[in-house]
Design a protein around this motif. Structure first.
Motif, short mmCIF file in Angstrom:
data_model
loop_
_atom_site.label_atom_id
_atom_site.label_comp_id
_atom_site.label_asym_id
_atom_site.label_seq_id
_atom_site.Cartn_x
_atom_site.Cartn_y
_atom_site.Cartn_z
N VAL A 1 0.73 -1.27 0.11
CA VAL A 1 -0.01 -0.08 -0.05
C VAL A 1 0.90 1.24 0.15
N THR A 2 0.70 2.17 -0.98
CA THR A 2 1.51 3.33 -1.00
C THR A 2 0.88 4.49 -0.51
N SER A 3 -0.65 4.34 -0.66
CA SER A 3 -1.46 5.56 0.01
C SER A 3 -2.94 4.93 0.49
N THR A 4 -3.27 5.42 1.43
CA THR A 4 -4.78 5.19 2.11
C THR A 4 -5.39 6.04 2.90
N ALA A 5 -6.70 6.27 2.67
CA ALA A 5 -7.55 7.30 3.15
C ALA A 5 -8.26 6.84 4.22
N PHE B 1 -7.74 2.87 -0.84
CA PHE B 1 -6.31 2.57 -0.75
C PHE B 1 -6.08 2.25 -2.37
N MET B 2 -4.68 2.33 -2.36
CA MET B 2 -3.91 1.90 -3.84
C MET B 2 -2.52 1.33 -3.52
N GLY B 3 -1.92 0.86 -4.26
CA GLY B 3 -0.54 0.53 -4.16
C GLY B 3 0.03 -0.05 -5.28
N GLU B 4 1.31 -0.86 -5.07
CA GLU B 4 2.07 -1.60 -5.99
C GLU B 4 1.80 -3.15 -5.81
N GLY C 1 -8.65 -4.64 5.67
CA GLY C 1 -8.69 -3.43 4.82
C GLY C 1 -7.29 -2.97 4.55
N GLY C 2 -7.43 -1.94 3.84
CA GLY C 2 -5.99 -1.34 3.41
C GLY C 2 -5.30 -0.22 4.13
N GLN C 3 -5.78 -0.02 5.45
CA GLN C 3 -4.98 0.89 6.18
C GLN C 3 -4.06 0.02 6.94
N ALA C 4 -2.98 -0.31 5.95
CA ALA C 4 -2.00 -1.04 6.29
C ALA C 4 -0.77 -1.17 5.46
N LEU D 1 -3.11 8.52 4.53
CA LEU D 1 -2.05 7.90 5.43
C LEU D 1 -1.05 7.30 4.27
N LYS D 2 0.11 7.40 4.92
CA LYS D 2 1.27 6.60 3.87
C LYS D 2 1.92 5.67 4.72
N PRO D 3 1.67 4.20 4.48
CA PRO D 3 2.29 3.26 5.12
C PRO D 3 3.89 3.38 4.90
#
Length: 389
Positions: free
Chosen positions: A32-36, A62-65, A138-141, A387-389
């Motif tokens: 995850v690169t960004s999550t809100a 969330f989004m990411g690579e 979820g993606g806040q990780a 949020l930036k993990p």
């Protein structure tokens, strides 16, 4: 890995949890690169959504690579993707009708018994949003498993920043569908209750769809200022009686369409809302419906009601008579995100839609509890937290 976990009302913590793994052939795993933090997450934070268990990982924007894929995933390692908050199989009766948020297959069978008695049918799955909707982490990780990765994620072209596209995961398509559900015609006046993230995107979307006038209703000065940025007229419900103002502004007819972007935790000191706040805190009612009631009573005869706001249970004192006698149309539901992402991505690329205006704070994942606390209690200044993990 590190992840934000739920432990009860107003108790979220960043814990160390097991890394996600490929479970099914269509899975992918993202870094995850960004999550809100979403306004809907605050319903979990306030403890008003059933089916949460201590330790559940939060986050559905969330989004990411891509770092790992199953053999039937269409994604490739190294791609940057945004993931819809709705989990959809792509092949069931509802997905074939592009009603992705009604997917019949994404919510595991053992979880469906939670929602089916309440709603008549089992609901579809969502990321990070209770075991009623599947219990998916979820993606806040730092990392997240994405089921049905051949259906949901949209690959982001090189050169686009996370901030430009992150909201394709939820609030932008939710605001867009809210406006679409109004069936806007040339010359229409659309009133939007709530200038949070979804409401602001609904304001912007209604304008793009041809509404002649958009009237935004809230009580936070900065949020009303943001609505005016997109050409909306505004009403501060702490200063003005909303129903009277709308009748005056529309020559006694009422808005052609109304959008309830508030949902189950309406604010304000209206008598019905004060009573419902108490009932919600006591656990004898799930929803506070003041904004929805006001919207239904205010819309013109033969008008349209759009409800993107989240509700979870039964609502007291619903103005069913006004709905019937005025001949209103009503459309609602979780967003069919996958239906809209490609078109909205194009509109962002072409500069037609602005997404970055909303972000007020960027925090590291470790400071997520602070982000939740302030997004909950300082909504005028904290309009959107990334949020930036």
């Amino acid at each position: 890995m590190r992840a934000l976990t739920w432990h009860g009302t107003h108790d979220v913590r960043v814990d160390t949890v097991p890394d996600p793994q490929i479970v099914n052939p269509r899975d992918a795993v993202l870094k995850v690169t960004s999550t809100a933090i979403c306004g809907s997450d605050l319903h979990l934070y306030d403890g008003v959504i059933p089916g949460m268990l201590s330790g559940d990982i939060l986050g559905h924007e969330f989004m990411g690579e891509v770092v790992d894929v199953g053999p039937k995933s269409t994604l490739k390692k190294g791609q940057r993707v945004v993931v819809p908050f709705t989990i959809s199989c792509g092949s069931c009766y509802f997905c074939q009708k592009q009603q992705y948020s009604a997917c019949d297959n994404s919510n595991p069978a053992e979880k469906q018994d939670i929602s089916e008695p309440l709603y008549g049918h089992a609901v579809s799955a969502l990321f990070g949003y209770s075991h009623m909707t599947g219990g998916y982490p979820g993606g806040q990780a730092e990392y997240v498993r994405v089921p049905f990765s051949d259906v949901g994620p949209i690959v982001i072209p090189d050169g686009m920043d996370d901030d430009e596209v992150l909201f394709l995961s939820d609030i932008l398509p939710t605001g867009w569908m809210a406006a679409e559900n109004c069936d806007i015609e040339p010359g229409d006046t659309v009133a939007v209750w709530g200038c949070g993230p979804v409401g602001l995107f609904a304001v912007q979307s209604a304008k793009l769809m041809g509404a002649e006038r958009v009237i935004a209703i809230d009580h936070y000065p900065h949020r009303l200022e943001l609505a005016r940025k997109f050409g909306a007229e505004t009403i501060d419900f702490n200063q003005t009686k909303v129903g009277e103002a709308l009748m005056e502004m529309t020559g006694g007819i009422g808005p052609d369409a109304v959008i309830d972007a508030v949902g189950m935790e309406a604010h304000g000191f209206a008598p019905d809302n004060v009573l419902e706040v108490a009932k919600q805190k006591l656990g004898v009612a799930a929803d506070r419906g003041h904004a929805l009631r006001e919207a239904i009573v205010s819309v013109r005869k033969g008008g349209r009601v759009s409800m993107p706001g989240v509700y979870g249970g039964f609502l007291d004192k619903f103005p069913l008579g006004a709905m019937m006698e005025k001949g209103l149309q009503w459309r609602t539901g979780q967003t069919h995100v996958q239906r809209y992402t490609a078109d909205l991505l194009r509109r962002i690329q072409e500069g037609e839609i602005d997404t970055t205006f909303l972000i007020s704070h960027r925090l590291p994942l470790e400071e997520a509890p602070t982000g939740y606390k302030n997004f909950h209690s300082k909504q005028d200044e904290w309009t959107k937290v990334v949020l930036k993990p």
